[in-house]
Design a protein around this motif. Structure first.
Motif, mmCIF file in Angstrom:
data_model
loop_
_atom_site.group_PDB
_atom_site.id
_atom_site.type_symbol
_atom_site.label_atom_id
_atom_site.label_comp_id
_atom_site.label_asym_id
_atom_site.label_seq_id
_atom_site.Cartn_x
_atom_site.Cartn_y
_atom_site.Cartn_z
ATOM 1 N N PHE A 248 0.882 -1.426 0.115
ATOM 2 C CA PHE A 248 -0.070 -0.017 0.085
ATOM 3 C C PHE A 248 0.906 1.256 -0.027
ATOM 4 O O PHE A 248 0.537 2.205 -0.406
ATOM 5 C CB PHE A 248 -0.872 -0.157 1.034
ATOM 6 N N VAL A 249 2.027 1.186 0.691
ATOM 7 C CA VAL A 249 3.100 2.389 0.509
ATOM 8 C C VAL A 249 3.277 2.646 -0.939
ATOM 9 O O VAL A 249 3.341 3.529 -1.298
ATOM 10 C CB VAL A 249 4.103 2.325 1.379
ATOM 11 N N THR A 250 3.386 1.288 -1.794
ATOM 12 C CA THR A 250 3.911 1.456 -3.113
ATOM 13 C C THR A 250 2.757 2.088 -4.026
ATOM 14 O O THR A 250 3.102 2.875 -4.793
ATOM 15 C CB THR A 250 4.321 0.105 -3.636
ATOM 16 N N ILE A 251 1.512 1.518 -3.696
ATOM 17 C CA ILE A 251 0.222 2.137 -4.444
ATOM 18 C C ILE A 251 0.222 3.646 -4.366
ATOM 19 O O ILE A 251 -0.075 4.311 -5.078
ATOM 20 C CB ILE A 251 -0.889 1.286 -4.114
ATOM 21 N N ALA A 252 0.402 3.964 -2.890
ATOM 22 C CA ALA A 252 0.183 5.344 -2.621
ATOM 23 C C ALA A 252 1.361 6.279 -3.132
ATOM 24 O O ALA A 252 1.248 7.127 -3.819
ATOM 25 C CB ALA A 252 -0.102 5.527 -0.970
ATOM 26 N N MET A 253 2.650 5.737 -2.815
ATOM 27 C CA MET A 253 3.865 6.794 -3.106
ATOM 28 C C MET A 253 4.342 6.628 -4.572
ATOM 29 O O MET A 253 4.883 7.133 -4.980
ATOM 30 C CB MET A 253 4.583 6.436 -2.033
ATOM 31 N N VAL A 474 4.775 0.076 8.731
ATOM 32 C CA VAL A 474 4.271 0.788 7.651
ATOM 33 C C VAL A 474 2.973 0.335 7.377
ATOM 34 O O VAL A 474 2.462 0.955 6.354
ATOM 35 C CB VAL A 474 5.205 0.479 6.603
ATOM 36 N N GLU A 475 2.244 -0.711 7.865
ATOM 37 C CA GLU A 475 0.903 -0.760 7.556
ATOM 38 C C GLU A 475 -0.138 0.126 7.898
ATOM 39 O O GLU A 475 -1.251 0.105 7.760
ATOM 40 C CB GLU A 475 0.561 -2.275 8.231
ATOM 41 N N LEU A 476 0.201 0.999 8.628
ATOM 42 C CA LEU A 476 -0.456 2.224 9.426
ATOM 43 C C LEU A 476 -1.074 2.864 7.900
ATOM 44 O O LEU A 476 -2.069 3.284 8.371
ATOM 45 C CB LEU A 476 0.329 3.000 10.232
ATOM 46 N N ILE A 477 -0.529 2.917 6.870
ATOM 47 C CA ILE A 477 -1.281 3.573 5.612
ATOM 48 C C ILE A 477 -2.410 2.920 5.426
ATOM 49 O O ILE A 477 -3.119 3.472 4.838
ATOM 50 C CB ILE A 477 0.049 3.590 4.558
ATOM 51 N N LEU A 478 -2.397 1.669 5.629
ATOM 52 C CA LEU A 478 -3.631 0.954 5.226
ATOM 53 C C LEU A 478 -4.747 1.432 5.997
ATOM 54 O O LEU A 478 -5.885 1.381 5.594
ATOM 55 C CB LEU A 478 -3.275 -0.645 5.231
ATOM 56 N N ILE A 479 -4.427 1.653 7.264
ATOM 57 C CA ILE A 479 -5.354 1.941 8.442
ATOM 58 C C ILE A 479 -5.880 3.238 7.979
ATOM 59 O O ILE A 479 -7.221 3.653 8.288
ATOM 60 C CB ILE A 479 -4.860 1.844 9.951
ATOM 61 N N ASN A 480 -5.126 4.086 7.694
ATOM 62 C CA ASN A 480 -5.326 5.757 7.415
ATOM 63 C C ASN A 480 -6.060 5.670 6.301
ATOM 64 O O ASN A 480 -7.227 6.618 6.162
ATOM 65 C CB ASN A 480 -3.794 6.231 7.079
ATOM 66 N N GLY A 481 -5.761 4.963 5.012
ATOM 67 C CA GLY A 481 -6.620 4.961 3.870
ATOM 68 C C GLY A 481 -8.079 4.138 4.052
ATOM 69 O O GLY A 481 -9.179 5.010 3.722
ATOM 70 N N LEU A 482 -8.159 3.192 5.143
ATOM 71 C CA LEU A 482 -9.377 2.795 5.480
ATOM 72 C C LEU A 482 -10.474 3.829 6.238
ATOM 73 O O LEU A 482 -11.507 3.947 6.109
ATOM 74 C CB LEU A 482 -9.314 1.340 6.133
ATOM 75 N N ILE A 483 -9.666 4.461 7.004
ATOM 76 C CA ILE A 483 -10.534 5.538 7.973
ATOM 77 C C ILE A 483 -11.155 6.446 6.905
ATOM 78 O O ILE A 483 -12.259 6.971 6.949
ATOM 79 C CB ILE A 483 -9.602 5.920 8.872
ATOM 80 N N THR A 484 -10.165 6.994 6.016
ATOM 81 C CA THR A 484 -10.574 8.065 4.932
ATOM 82 C C THR A 484 -11.707 7.328 4.117
ATOM 83 O O THR A 484 -12.632 8.115 3.777
ATOM 84 C CB THR A 484 -9.516 8.301 3.859
ATOM 85 N N PHE A 485 -11.531 6.185 3.654
ATOM 86 C CA PHE A 485 -12.669 5.629 2.906
ATOM 87 C C PHE A 485 -13.849 5.470 3.812
ATOM 88 O O PHE A 485 -15.060 5.725 3.293
ATOM 89 C CB PHE A 485 -12.235 4.202 2.433
#
Length: 501
Positions: A248-253, A474-485
């Motif tokens: 997910f870092v790769t998809i985002a960054m 680094v999986e925190l980015i997935l949680i961040n994206g989920l909360i935004t969603f």
């Protein structure tokens, strides 16, 4: 290694880049050339050049240094790299076809067409903030090496070294933009890859090992453990966390980042862009394994020759400095020049590309240069030059601030910041791609994208107490994206309108 020799090398290196810049931009320097190289880039040049952009000086110095860090990192970073590979495949098969189908210059134009004006401006702003901070961190790492080994000897202050570095980068990117970057990054990636292999050769030679024996020594050392299965709750290194974070870092960054996608969009068609991504991914996987091998060899060399791990002014261990310490002070003149060549190529290939992408995003997403026929093209070019200068100065300020606050390895700091800044982009694009027949309350989107990182920060700060000792990585980015969603779902409602994209 004489600081004068290193300084002469740097001067010669940048003169070469400036000559290339004028050669590639003397015939045309319009905005189409600057933004997307007239969509005429060769896929193999883009693929090879992207290696240097994706790796940066952080990979060159900080990743090898992390191998022997006190936390016992070893080769755990390769778990993250495997996640990167999966993320690149998703980008090539899901996002690139979308971007090409819509003929985008800025990838955030998709958000405007799919979600609305405020969502679009929010996504573009997130990129501008995220890429400015991330690129500043990467450049900072190299500047402190240049400062320590070259400019301190001449009494030049840190701020002046930063300003000089940014001025040199600006000098060869302001005119040709992406068209120049495609060429210079290809050249710089060649230097980067060459320096990695030569560094391995020089270190193995100094250890009286041949290449096969060197890799056998690495395998049998205490540094070669890749997969960490123990303590999923309390360890940042568990393979599930690292692989998920890598994806997910790769998809985002990368996939949701104008910088690397801008290079892909300069290819002639989607077929060439996908060949670029798949080729790049293969080389990326292998080269990272070599960087980790360099790290193991550095620590083996340090143990054998009594080289202490460098420390900062407070006495704290700075593993980032181990590679330059050994390369510049122990291996000889030629290895020192090879090291400086690779470090310079890796870092400036990242920073020049970032400045071009930041300029493109602001000019297209906020000034609308790609959306209307200009009445005065020369005025637009002048405006673009001003934007380019402003982002260079902004990066300068971020580096100075970071220098006063830094207290840990740069590689960990970059991905920590990315978890907060890029997470909302994951949520926005996920909503746009996977949620059909729901209309957003567009004006509320900026608030959702501010609240989500704040919630993640609180959650990360109290995770051990609230989640039974769980430690986020680094999986925190997935949680961040989920909360935004989920936040976007809350501010949307069902509609009969059919989604076009």
């Amino acid at each position: 290694m004489s600081p004068t020799i290193l300084l002469c090398f740097l001067i010669g290196y940048f003169l070469m880049l400036i000559i290339i810049s004028f050669a590639t931009s003397k015939k045309t320097s319009d905005n189409s050339t600057f933004f997307i190289a007239n969509r005429n880039s060769k896929w193999y040049l883009v693929a090879f050049g992207m290696i240097g952009t994706a790796l940066s000086g952080v990979t060159f110095i900080s990743v090898p240094g992390e191998v022997g860090a006190p936390a016992g990192n070893q080769f755990q970073y390769f778990q993250f790299v495997l996640g990167n590979v999966i993320g690149f495949i998703i980008i090539a098969t899901v996002l690139l076809p979308l971007y090409y189908r819509m003929q985008l210059t800025s990838i955030y134009s998709y958000i405007e067409k799919r979600l609305g004006f405020y969502s679009y401006k929010t996504a573009a702003t997130i990129f501008l903030i995220s890429r400015t901070i991330g690129s500043a961190f990467r450049l900072y790492l190299v500047v402190i090496v240049l400062q320590h080994f070259i400019f301190d000897n001449y009494g030049i202050p840190f701020w002046a070294t930063v300003l000089l570095s940014l001025l040199l980068i600006w000098s060869y990117t302001f005119k040709g933009g992406l068209k120049t970057i495609i060429i210079t990054d290809t050249l710089q990636t060649f230097f980067l890859v060459l320096s990695v292999f030569l560094t391995i050769y020089f270190i193995t030679k100094s250890l009286d090992l041949n290449i096969l024996h060197a890799f056998e020594t690495i395998k049998e050392s205490n540094y070669s453990k890749i997969f960490f299965y123990e303590d999923f709750i309390g360890s940042k290194f568990h393979w599930v966390k690292q692989v998920l974070g890598g994806i997910f870092v790769t998809i985002a960054m990368t996939g949701l980042d104008q910088d690397l996608m801008q290079k892909n969009l300069s290819c002639k068609n989607i077929g060439e862009a996908q060949k670029n991504m798949f080729s790049f991914t293969s080389v990326f996987l292998v080269i990272n394994l070599f960087f980790l091998s360099v790290g193991a060899l550095l620590y083996i060399y340090a143990a054998k020759n009594g080289v202490a791990i460098p420390t900062d002014a407070t006495g704290a261990s700075r593993t980032d400095f181990l590679f330059p310490e050994i390369a510049l002070n122990y291996l000889g003149v030629v290895p020192a020049i090879v090291f400086m060549l690779g470090l310079t190529a890796a870092t400036f290939a990242t920073t020049d590309s970032a400045l071009t992408a930041l300029t493109t995003s602001f000019c297209v997403d906020f000034l609308g240069m790609d959306k209307k026929q200009s009445a005065d093209p020369k005025k637009d070019i002048k405006t673009r030059h001003i934007v380019h200068v402003v982002f260079s100065l902004l990066m300068f300020v971020v580096i100075i601030i970071f220098n006063s606050l830094n207290d840990q390895s740069v590689v960990s700091k970059i991905f920590q910041v990315a978890s907060y800044t890029y997470g909302p982009l994951l949520g926005l694009y996920s909503f746009g791609l996977f949620v059909k027949n729901r209309g957003l309350h567009d004006k509320l989107v900026p608030f959702v994208c501010l609240i989500s990182p704040a919630v993640c920060y609180v959650l990360n700060s109290h995770a051990k107490d609230w989640l039974g000792g769980y430690v986020f990585s680094v999986e925190l980015i997935l949680i961040n994206g989920l909360i935004t969603f989920l936040g976007l779902m809350l501010i949307s409602k069902k509609t009969d309108q059919q989604t076009k994209f």
